[in-house]
Write an enzyme that holds these catalytic residues in place. Sequence first.
Site, PDB file in Angstrom:
ATOM      1  CG  HIS A  68      -1.885  -0.996   1.207  1.00 35.12           C
ATOM      2  ND1 HIS A  68      -3.173  -1.235   0.770  1.00 35.12           N
ATOM      3  CD2 HIS A  68      -1.699  -2.427   1.842  1.00 35.12           C
ATOM      4  CE1 HIS A  68      -3.589  -2.201   0.927  1.00 35.12           C
ATOM      5  NE2 HIS A  68      -2.867  -3.043   1.641  1.00 35.12           N
ATOM      6  NE  ARG A  70      -1.783   3.052   3.734  1.00 37.23           N
ATOM      7  CZ  ARG A  70      -2.650   2.022   3.786  1.00 37.23           C
ATOM      8  NH1 ARG A  70      -3.437   1.675   2.725  1.00 37.23           N
ATOM      9  NH2 ARG A  70      -2.437   1.564   4.844  1.00 37.23           N
ATOM     10  CG  ASN A 100      -6.752  -0.104   0.236  1.00 36.12           C
ATOM     11  OD1 ASN A 100      -5.600  -0.051  -0.156  1.00 36.12           O
ATOM     12  ND2 ASN A 100      -6.820  -0.315   1.509  1.00 36.12           N
ATOM     13  CE  LYS A 151      -7.033  -7.246  -1.898  1.00 37.05           C
ATOM     14  NZ  LYS A 151      -5.880  -6.262  -1.063  1.00 37.05           N
ATOM     15  CG  HIS A 186      -8.924  -8.764   2.523  1.00 38.63           C
ATOM     16  ND1 HIS A 186      -8.030  -7.974   3.109  1.00 38.63           N
ATOM     17  CD2 HIS A 186      -9.740  -9.479   3.500  1.00 38.63           C
ATOM     18  CE1 HIS A 186      -8.344  -8.044   4.542  1.00 38.63           C
ATOM     19  NE2 HIS A 186      -9.197  -9.153   4.616  1.00 38.63           N
ATOM     20  CG  HIS A 242      -3.784 -10.626   3.694  1.00 35.56           C
ATOM     21  ND1 HIS A 242      -5.179 -11.168   3.548  1.00 35.56           N
ATOM     22  CD2 HIS A 242      -4.011  -9.198   3.188  1.00 35.56           C
ATOM     23  CE1 HIS A 242      -5.769 -10.093   3.143  1.00 35.56           C
ATOM     24  NE2 HIS A 242      -5.213  -8.868   3.045  1.00 35.56           N
ATOM     25  CG  ASP A 315      -1.044  -6.382   4.124  1.00 30.54           C
ATOM     26  OD1 ASP A 315      -1.412  -5.379   3.642  1.00 30.54           O
ATOM     27  OD2 ASP A 315      -1.925  -6.915   4.796  1.00 30.54           O
ATOM     28  CG  HIS A 319      -2.556   2.931   8.724  1.00 30.05           C
ATOM     29  ND1 HIS A 319      -3.584   3.176   8.005  1.00 30.05           N
ATOM     30  CD2 HIS A 319      -2.606   1.623   8.783  1.00 30.05           C
ATOM     31  CE1 HIS A 319      -4.218   2.359   7.649  1.00 30.05           C
ATOM     32  NE2 HIS A 319      -3.584   1.317   8.005  1.00 30.05           N
ATOM     33  N   GLY A 335      -3.218  -2.500  10.073  1.00 26.53           N
ATOM     34  CA  GLY A 335      -1.971  -2.666   9.116  1.00 26.53           C
ATOM     35  C   GLY A 335      -0.896  -1.875   9.713  1.00 26.53           C
TER      36      GLY A 335
HETATM   37  C1  NCD Z   1      -4.617  -2.908   4.690  1.00 25.46           C
HETATM   38  C2  NCD Z   1      -4.584  -1.452   4.582  1.00 25.46           C
HETATM   39  O1  NCD Z   1      -4.338  -0.683   5.606  1.00 25.46           O
HETATM   40  O2  NCD Z   1      -4.951  -0.690   3.425  1.00 25.46           O
HETATM   41  N1  NCD Z   1      -4.683  -3.203   6.122  1.00 25.46           N
HETATM   42  C3  NCD Z   1      -4.574  -4.510   6.692  1.00 25.46           C
HETATM   43  O3  NCD Z   1      -4.708  -4.548   7.748  1.00 25.46           O
HETATM   44  N2  NCD Z   1      -4.040  -5.387   5.907  1.00 25.46           N
HETATM   45  C4  NCD Z   1      -5.876  -3.227   3.872  1.00 25.46           C
HETATM   46  C5  NCD Z   1      -5.755  -4.887   3.284  1.00 25.46           C
HETATM   47  O4  NCD Z   1      -4.446  -5.014   2.790  1.00 25.46           O
HETATM   48  O5  NCD Z   1      -6.428  -5.641   3.523  1.00 25.46           O
HETATM   49 ZN    ZN Z   2      -6.215  -7.149   2.400  1.00 24.20          ZN
END
Ligand code: NCD
Ligand code: ZN
Length: 456
Positions: A68, A70, A100, A151, A186, A242, A315, A319, A335
Amino acid sequence: MGCDHTLIDLALVNARILTDHGLIKGGIAINDGKICSIDPEEHLPKAFTTINMQGNLVLPGLIDVHTHLRDLNLEHKEDFYSGTCAALAGGFTTVLDMPNTVPLTDSALRLQAKMAVASGRIVANTGFYTCLPAEVTELKRLKDLGAMGCKVYLHNPHTMLDVDDDNVLLHTLQVLEDLDMILTIHAEDRYLIEDLVAKFQAAATSSPRIRSKTHPPQAEVKAVQRVLSLIRGRCPRLHFCHISTGKASSLISQAKVEGLSVTYEVTPHHLFLSETLLGKVGSLAFVEPPLRRSTTRRGLWRDLLTGSIDVVASDHAPHALKEKRHSDLWAVPSGFPGLETTLPLLLTMVARGKLSLERLVAVLARNPARIFRLDGKGVIAAGFDADLTVVDMDKEFIIDSSAFYSKAKYSPFDGMKVVGQPVQVFLGGNLVMDKGEVVSKPGSGTILRPSLPAVG
Ligand code: NCD
Ligand code: ZN
């Protein structure tokens, strides 16, 4: 393919090179961004530049299929530059970015806009996933633009399509199959999770353990069963993200044996950590799917070692620390970062004799390249791209998230002692990470698109 130049661009000498034919001592000749030969030093062609690898291990550039990055409206968590710097520092030359984001990546227009921003910022090769668009007809445009795959988050769909409805999901899978596009999933059952959240919230009880209990193993198993039963007798390309339970792992392995075109990944956190960590670091360790029991963790290791697991993916889900420390546990996002810890964790298992280097390279490079059709990547051989990860297997260190390139400077692995460190990374024959420092400029990474399937 040999080196038909008398003077090549680059020779890497005094290396231990992990090829498909095992570990070879010698050198790698590189020209025009590609490997042109692997030979003992005395047989290498003359090179404009020669770099001594100091006896270090040279692996194919690693590929993270679940990152991610972002950016856009979430750049306070991570941006394309910080995220791809984290990739290089962690030994990854290629990352596949998740959709996402805010705004969601779910139309050709949005994917194009994302690629435009990323192209000026990335330092690693980057491919992009899309969410399921509101209209399945949009999928063709997304494919033509170079989406790496699609996805779907079954517990939190991020799409206007009603993927809770089996008929809609099946129709979507058919469209994807016709387009020969991979769907990454997922897999957690939405209703099971929503019921548990409602139940615990109504009881006004909350603790890190309780929040984790809202994503029980059964939610994953149920979603995997649902998808596998929908695709029996069909052939869409599916990749489960995952996977965290032994039961789901064996269901998918069984489906592979039956000839379905499915693959799956596990994460380092589900391999190395268990739910007891919640008692120590609390909400910092929230992740979806959540950390499981140690017996489950050991089962995943067995499946990794036997070869049924196709991929290990970070993954990497950064954050802001203050979001992870929110006083309302239900508001904490799931995450944590993973790009800078994945390789050292797995190398530690290699150093302890528990994991072979061949298996490590299979799950971090060779299989990701095959599954996501990244031709020219994932293997060290003549004709392949000179994307290389150099590793010092003698280096012991303690994981310290304050030194991360990621903006998310925390980790559930903090304080863990590891053996084996990525020390250099080459991208198309260019040195882009040296001794832990990223030495290339923002925008020097390449946007990747899947290759066309081989004909015949
Ligand atoms: C992911 C996210 O923060 O975008 N979070 C997670 O806990 N894995 C979302 C995801 O990959 O499901
Ligand atoms: Zn996921």
